[in-house]
Design an enzyme around this catalytic site. Structure first.
Site, PDB file in Angstrom:
ATOM      1  N   CYS A  69       0.629  -1.074  -0.086  1.00  0.00           N
ATOM      2  CA  CYS A  69      -0.128  -0.023   0.011  1.00  0.00           C
ATOM      3  C   CYS A  69       1.076   0.963  -0.236  1.00  0.00           C
ATOM      4  CB  CYS A  69      -1.134  -0.549   1.271  1.00  0.00           C
ATOM      5  SG  CYS A  69      -2.174  -1.144   1.227  1.00  0.00           S
TER       6      CYS A  69
HETATM    7  N1  LIG Z   1      -2.951  -6.257   1.598  1.00  0.00           N
HETATM    8  C1  LIG Z   1      -2.819  -5.050   2.393  1.00  0.00           C
HETATM    9  O1  LIG Z   1      -2.465  -4.976   3.547  1.00  0.00           O
HETATM   10  C2  LIG Z   1      -3.962  -4.254   1.958  1.00  0.00           C
HETATM   11  C3  LIG Z   1      -4.956  -3.297   2.655  1.00  0.00           C
HETATM   12  C4  LIG Z   1      -5.656  -2.493   2.364  1.00  0.00           C
HETATM   13  C5  LIG Z   1      -5.844  -2.536   0.466  1.00  0.00           C
HETATM   14  N2  LIG Z   1      -5.179  -3.354  -0.926  1.00  0.00           N
HETATM   15  C6  LIG Z   1      -5.940  -3.365  -1.217  1.00  0.00           C
HETATM   16  O2  LIG Z   1      -6.271  -4.694  -1.862  1.00  0.00           O
HETATM   17  C7  LIG Z   1      -6.055  -5.323  -3.105  1.00  0.00           C
HETATM   18  C8  LIG Z   1      -5.745  -6.390  -3.024  1.00  0.00           C
HETATM   19  O3  LIG Z   1      -4.630  -6.211  -2.213  1.00  0.00           O
HETATM   20  P1  LIG Z   1      -4.004  -8.162  -1.830  1.00  0.00           P
HETATM   21  O4  LIG Z   1      -2.826  -7.803  -0.147  1.00  0.00           O
HETATM   22  O5  LIG Z   1      -5.151  -8.520  -1.190  1.00  0.00           O
HETATM   23  O6  LIG Z   1      -3.511  -8.808  -2.500  1.00  0.00           O
HETATM   24  P2  LIG Z   1      -3.141 -10.449  -3.389  1.00  0.00           P
HETATM   25  O7  LIG Z   1      -1.726 -10.523  -3.637  1.00  0.00           O
HETATM   26  O8  LIG Z   1      -2.854 -11.062  -1.076  1.00  0.00           O
HETATM   27  O9  LIG Z   1      -4.362 -11.590  -3.294  1.00  0.00           O
HETATM   28  C9  LIG Z   1      -5.031 -10.867  -4.459  1.00  0.00           C
HETATM   29  C10 LIG Z   1      -5.345 -12.019  -4.974  1.00  0.00           C
HETATM   30  O10 LIG Z   1      -6.070 -11.816  -6.500  1.00  0.00           O
HETATM   31  C11 LIG Z   1      -5.644 -12.981  -7.023  1.00  0.00           C
HETATM   32  N3  LIG Z   1      -6.234 -12.359  -8.121  1.00  0.00           N
HETATM   33  C12 LIG Z   1      -4.954 -11.704  -9.569  1.00  0.00           C
HETATM   34  N4  LIG Z   1      -5.734 -11.676 -11.001  1.00  0.00           N
HETATM   35  C13 LIG Z   1      -7.450 -12.262 -10.349  1.00  0.00           C
HETATM   36  C14 LIG Z   1      -8.346 -12.473 -11.182  1.00  0.00           C
HETATM   37  N5  LIG Z   1      -8.599 -11.712 -12.665  1.00  0.00           N
HETATM   38  N6  LIG Z   1      -8.727 -13.032 -11.100  1.00  0.00           N
HETATM   39  C15 LIG Z   1      -9.068 -13.187  -9.912  1.00  0.00           C
HETATM   40  N7  LIG Z   1      -8.134 -13.486  -8.552  1.00  0.00           N
HETATM   41  C16 LIG Z   1      -7.176 -12.665  -9.463  1.00  0.00           C
HETATM   42  C17 LIG Z   1      -4.490 -13.192  -6.626  1.00  0.00           C
HETATM   43  O11 LIG Z   1      -4.135 -14.752  -7.455  1.00  0.00           O
HETATM   44  C18 LIG Z   1      -4.354 -13.334  -4.780  1.00  0.00           C
HETATM   45  O12 LIG Z   1      -5.095 -14.452  -4.363  1.00  0.00           O
HETATM   46  C19 LIG Z   1      -4.892  -4.549  -3.379  1.00  0.00           C
HETATM   47  O13 LIG Z   1      -5.567  -3.551  -4.543  1.00  0.00           O
HETATM   48  C20 LIG Z   1      -4.382  -3.319  -2.387  1.00  0.00           C
HETATM   49  O14 LIG Z   1      -3.847  -2.697  -2.792  1.00  0.00           O
HETATM   50  C21 LIG Z   1      -4.694  -4.339   0.675  1.00  0.00           C
END
Ligand SMILES: NC(=O)c1ccc[n+]([C@@H]2O[C@H](COP(=O)([O-])OP(=O)(O)OC[C@H]3O[C@@H](n4cnc5c(N)ncnc54)[C@H](O)[C@@H]3O)[C@@H](O)[C@H]2O)c1
Length: 447
Positions: A278
């Site tokens: 982030c």
């Molecule tokens: N990790 C955090 O602390 C956090 C906090 C707030 C917001 N976010 C935001 O949330 C979003 C997700 O982050 P995250 O940390 O969970 O990511 P992550 O990489 O842990 O998880 C994302 C998942 O999406 C899957 N994926 C990718 N392309 C895909 C598709 N086309 N269809 C279905 N699944 C698909 C991946 O395989 C993965 O399992 C991002 O925008 C991030 O900026 C993350």
């Protein structure tokens, strides 16, 4: 709202917990949401393109450290949960939450390919009566300008046949006090109906309440503002650290005393550089979008500049300490990095400054090893692929004290820092993890 959509029916299904909630992207954000909706009594469909995640969920195995296998076991055994890689199943859901990655390209520009790919897959199976909510962090305008047009390529019209909203995920992985269900949910819709239905849905899982804002773009801006606030304040304390250090003043002591002020001050802490999915990324989503409006974002970019100079700064401090104490250079020095994760007590290495530090130390000829109980092996993505496959040393090896310097990068709580200091001729501490160590303090250098 026209005849294309029976909003009352969807609201009733939500209230009666008869609605099926699909979560797209079962990572750090998506998986806690799956658990929250399942615990609230909904049928939940988890969709991910990674078959390994789906396999693990079916087998009741967790792949995120702070989510226990007992919780995943409960999901796997439940009739109200299913994980799939088949996008056709999304057509059966009532509410669809998108939690896919939003990284930067190699040119540090927003990479919306995952959001676009998801929207395209979804468009093929979209049906009237569904609500689609984007949760991924992104720049203001994404829901209206990117997501909606792709969904409408299905022939369905947003606001008439399907509802679209944006609600940013504010998950703080590993935070024992504030989890998904306690953090208030900010919601902006493509129209009031979308916003109201989305709020109704989130009301079912959060005791923190929902916060309605006037549009999806406003909700997108809220998320960026929160993360830019952190990035800018971290840059400020990083700058203060460097200047106070030259004055012989301990920035940690300064912050500890300043935070006793009951109003008008909030503590932020310096470190070896920004990490995680982030804070190092999200500000660039805004600076990129701002260019479209020919408006400079100097403050945000300055923060990025200061924060990205930190890895080189702390490596320089390590080099100076080796030179001053042992008349030794970094070249050939045995450096034991303590911690690879981007922050303490998590098993997430994405965008971790530790990767950059390991690469910098390698370039300067140091012999680098690392210890991290949560990162037994380094698995990198696009960046620092050359570090992939390296293994953590065992704790016994840390205690064997064969290194010239221990370099504390991540302040995991489980590490015995007194034992580390006792076993190390020099400890360069970028996190003040050794604050409580009383013996051999002369071996510690704060960086
Ligand atoms: N990790 C955090 O602390 C956090 C906090 C707030 C917001 N976010 C935001 O949330 C979003 C997700 O982050 P995250 O940390 O969970 O990511 P992550 O990489 O842990 O998880 C994302 C998942 O999406 C899957 N994926 C990718 N392309 C895909 C598709 N086309 N269809 C279905 N699944 C698909 C991946 O395989 C993965 O399992 C991002 O925008 C991030 O900026 C993350």
């Amino acid at each position: 709202m026209t005849e294309g959509f029976d909003m009352q029916a969807l609201t009733r299904r939500i209230d009666e917990r008869k609605a099926t909630v699909a979560v797209i992207g079962l990572g750090y954000v998506g998986l806690p949401l799956v658990l929250a909706f399942h615990d609230a009594g909904f049928a939940v469909l988890g969709f991910d393109t990674d078959p390994e995640k789906v396999r693990k969920l079916d087998a009741g195995e967790s792949y995120i450290r702070h989510i226990g296998s007992d919780e995943i076991g409960r999901l796997a055994a439940s009739r109200r949960f299913e994980a799939t890689t088949d996008p056709a199943r999304l057509g059966g859901a009532d509410a669809i939450l998108i939690c896919v990655p939003t990284p930067l390209t190699r040119y540090r520009e927003p990479d919306l390919s995952y959001v676009e790919g998801t929207a395209r897959a979804l468009a093929e199976h979209l049906r009237a009566g569904q609500i689609v909510i984007l949760e991924s962090t992104t720049y203001p305008g994404t829901t209206d300008e990117v997501l909606k047009p792709i969904l409408e390529s299905s022939g369905l019209v947003c606001g008439r046949d399907v509802l679209v909203a944006y609600s940013p995920e504010r998950e703080d992985p590993g935070n024992a006090v504030y989890n998904t269900t306690r953090i208030p949910k900010v919601v902006g819709g493509d129209g009031e109906a979308a916003r109201d239905v989305a709020c109704r849905l989130y009301d079912a899982i959060t005791s923190g309440g929902t916060v309605q804002v006037s549009s999806a773009a406003t909700a997108e801006a809220v998320k960026l503002t929160e993360n830019i606030f952190r990035a800018v304040n971290i840059a400020l304390v990083n700058e203060l650290k460097v200047v106070y250090d030259k004055m012989g003043i301990d920035v940690w002591e300064v912050i500890d005393a300043a935070k006793t002020k009951p109003f008008g001050f909030m503590p932020f802490y310096p470190g070896p550089g920004l990490g995680g999915h982030c804070i190092p990324i999200d500000p660039f989503y805004l600076t990129w979008k701002a260019r479209e409006f020919e408006t400079p974002t100097r403050f945000v970019e300055l923060a990025g500049e200061i924060n990205s100079a930190m890895p080189a700064h702390v490596v320089q401090r390590l080099a100076e300490a080796l030179n001053d104490r042992f008349a030794k250079g970094l070249k050939g020095a045995k450096v034991l990095m303590m911690g690879m994760a981007y922050k303490k007590d998590v098993d997430d290495i994405r965008e971790s400054p530790a990767l950059k530090l390991m690469a910098l130390l390698g370039e300067r000829g140091a012999e680098v090893s690392y210890y991290d109980p949560f990162i037994p092996v380094i698995r990198t993505g696009r960046e620092h692929a050359e570090l992939s496959g390296r293994h953590s040393v065992a704790w016994d090896e840390v205690l064997a004290g064969r290194h010239d310097a221990a370099f504390i990068v991540t302040d995991h709580s489980a590490v015995d820092y007194a034992a580390l200091v006792a076993a190390s001729p020099l400890v360069v501490d970028t996190r003040n993890a050794t604050r409580a160590v009383t013996k051999h303090r002369e071996r510690i250098v704060r960086a």
